[in-house]
Design an enzyme around this catalytic site. Structure first.
Site, PDB file in Angstrom:
ATOM      1  CG  ASP A 124      -7.191   0.792  -5.620  1.00 38.62           C
ATOM      2  OD1 ASP A 124      -7.763  -0.213  -5.155  1.00 38.62           O
ATOM      3  OD2 ASP A 124      -6.218   0.718  -6.383  1.00 38.62           O
ATOM      4  CG  HIS A 131       0.925  -5.385  -5.213  1.00 35.31           C
ATOM      5  ND1 HIS A 131       1.164  -5.535  -6.563  1.00 35.31           N
ATOM      6  CD2 HIS A 131       0.623  -4.074  -5.029  1.00 35.31           C
ATOM      7  CE1 HIS A 131       1.010  -4.365  -7.172  1.00 35.31           C
ATOM      8  NE2 HIS A 131       0.677  -3.453  -6.263  1.00 35.31           N
ATOM      9  NE  ARG A 140       9.724   2.506  -2.243  1.00 37.07           N
ATOM     10  CZ  ARG A 140       8.496   2.358  -2.767  1.00 37.07           C
ATOM     11  NH1 ARG A 140       8.068   3.174  -3.708  1.00 37.07           N
ATOM     12  NH2 ARG A 140       7.699   1.414  -2.323  1.00 37.07           N
ATOM     13  CD  GLU A 197      -2.717  -2.181  -9.255  1.00 38.53           C
ATOM     14  OE1 GLU A 197      -3.625  -1.689  -8.559  1.00 38.53           O
ATOM     15  OE2 GLU A 197      -1.530  -1.810  -9.196  1.00 38.53           O
ATOM     16  CE1 TYR A 240       5.868   6.408  -6.240  1.00 36.44           C
ATOM     17  CE2 TYR A 240       6.913   6.673  -8.374  1.00 36.44           C
ATOM     18  CZ  TYR A 240       6.972   6.275  -7.057  1.00 36.44           C
ATOM     19  OH  TYR A 240       8.118   5.728  -6.544  1.00 36.44           O
ATOM     20  CE  LYS A 249      -2.574   2.361  -9.701  1.00 38.47           C
ATOM     21  NZ  LYS A 249      -2.698   0.911  -9.533  1.00 38.47           N
ATOM     22  CB  THR A 345      -2.308  -5.563  -6.440  1.00 39.72           C
ATOM     23  OG1 THR A 345      -2.534  -4.354  -7.145  1.00 39.72           O
ATOM     24  CG2 THR A 345      -2.066  -6.692  -7.418  1.00 39.72           C
TER      25      THR A 345
HETATM   26 MN    MN Z   1      -5.022  -0.818  -7.273  1.00 42.31          MN
END
Ligand code: MN
Length: 419
Positions: A124, A131, A140, A197, A240, A249, A345
């Site tokens: 992905d 996005h 951030r 998404e 993450y 995910k 996305t």
């Molecule tokens: Mn995705």
């Protein structure tokens, strides 16, 4: 002037059908208790091409009898072109084979649809600029929204092929490790920020075992599906760094049931947006390799009616699937028949064109209102999310069928972390 190709299947001859003769998308279907068969959608019918191969009307080394399109894809581009041309002839209004073909049509409403190919591996990407800016700003701040590599590399991660499911399959809200109000004391429980998404998926139809050019990558892509990358934002936010998405995910990726071929989308090719920084030569496109495809998402609460929550277009992507596949192969990474590449996305520039609830509700800070009057920040149990896509031609459209999933409540936790 209409460019709709005329068929003897009457339901295929109008501007509204998703499956005119111009489309001919490939799926896997079954009826009653039967085994999955390769089928081609035409109007409101599906043509059993496995039966046509047994009858000798089509001949593709028996691959049409294997239940899905993986073996057929492996035959290569000559076969891809020949099948499309033979199907067009068999189903066109002036076909002389109607009597041979008609017995093998099944009403779509009687067909159960399955995954149209065996998903070999799943990758992905994160290649939609609107996005990336929206999410980066939320996580951030506006100054650091786009990481320095973003304008040079289609960023991606290796996902799980096992998570890919066909439209209509329910999705269970995941449990996972979540950050508590106090940073160093996480807990385990149902995701409270479960999201979608809106993406396109590109299907690799030819294997490669070394770096390939963008042109070769484009030629190796067999077709496209709609893809919903279900995402648990709270699990994702905690896990993450530094290696990227993992359990947030891994729950499910829903795809639409019909592979719309690159051949059917040929009239809709369009360029990627203007480059802000020149790409390295190995990523430059020799010709337009993106597509003009209208996309939208509907949210239907349990027992309620559907609200369209976003509308955008695939042409918003900064990188095409061909660029992504070329980049994927650049290290010498072998690519296989049936590899699925999620686009990332797809959000447009406006509030009404954002491709995730995270963006639509701005991280949950600005809940949005459905037509029913209910509010949403993230998905609630019982909600059904549906992706739609169509390339709009003169007097016809190339539809993808819907990509839908209903969210079920989380499973009970077997080992609660509090007694
Ligand atoms: Mn995705």
């Amino acid at each position: 002037m209409s460019n709709l190709k005329s068929s003897w299947v009457e339901s295929a001859n109008n501007a509204e059908t998703q499956f005119p003769l111009n489309n001919l998308p490939y799926g896997s279907f079954s009826t009653a208790d039967g085994e999955p068969q390769c089928g081609v959608a035409i109007g409101d019918m599906v043509l059993n091409v496995a039966a046509l191969e047994i009858a000798g009307t089509l001949s593709f080394e028996g691959t049409l009898g294997t239940g899905d399109w993986t073996a057929f894809m492996a035959l290569g581009k000559g076969s891809w072109k020949r099948l499309r041309s033979e199907l067009t002839a068999l189903l066109s209004a002036d076909s002389k084979s109607r009597l041979d073909v008609e017995p093998h049509l099944v009403p779509l409403k009687d067909a159960k649809l399955h995954l149209p190919f065996k998903v070999c591996e799943y990758t992905d990407f994160y290649a939609g600029k609107h996005h990336a800016i929206n999410v980066g700003t939320m996580f951030r701040g506006a100054e650091n929204a786009l990481p320095p590599n973003w304008l040079h590399i289609p960023i991606g991660y290796n996902g799980r092929a096992s998570s890919v499911i066909v439209s209509g399959t329910p999705v269970r809200r995941p449990n996972g490790q979540l950050k508590g109000p106090n940073d160093d004391v996480p807990h385990f429980g149902p995701s409270q920020r479960f999201d979608i998404e809106l993406e396109m998926g590109a299907i690799v139809g030819q294997a490669s075992d070394d770096a390939i050019s963008v042109q070769e990558a484009f030629d190796n892509i067999f077709g496209y599906v709609l893809l919903n990358d279900w995402s648990a934002r709270d699990i994702q936010a905690w896990e993450y760094q530094p290696l990227g998405p993992f359990q947030g995910k891994a729950t499910a990726n829903t795809i639409s049931p019909w592979i719309v071929t690159a051949a059917a989308l040929e009239p809709f090719r369009c360029p990627t947006p203007e480059r802000e920084k020149e790409l390295l030569p190995y990523l430059q496109e020799p010709s337009p390799m993106l597509y003009d495809i209208d996309l939208k998402v509907g949210l239907t609460p349990q027992g309620g009616s559907e609200t369209i929550i976003t509308q955008t277009n695939y042409n918003e992507m900064y990188y095409s699937s061909a660029q992504q596949l070329a980049h994927h192969s650049s290290s010498g990474c072998p690519m296989n028949v049936g590899d699925l590449l999620g686009s990332g996305t797809i959000s447009g520039p406006d509030k009404g064109s954002r491709g995730s609830l995270l963006e639509l509700s701005w991280g949950g800070k600005e809940p949005f209102t459905l037509d029913t009057g209910e509010q949403r920040s993230f998905i609630e149990d019982g909600d059904t999310l549906t992706l739609y896509g169509a390339a709009k031609g003169d007097g016809y459209q190339i539809g993808f069928g819907s990509c839908e999933g209903k969210l079920l409540a989380a499973a009970p936790i077997k080992n609660p972390d509090t007694p």
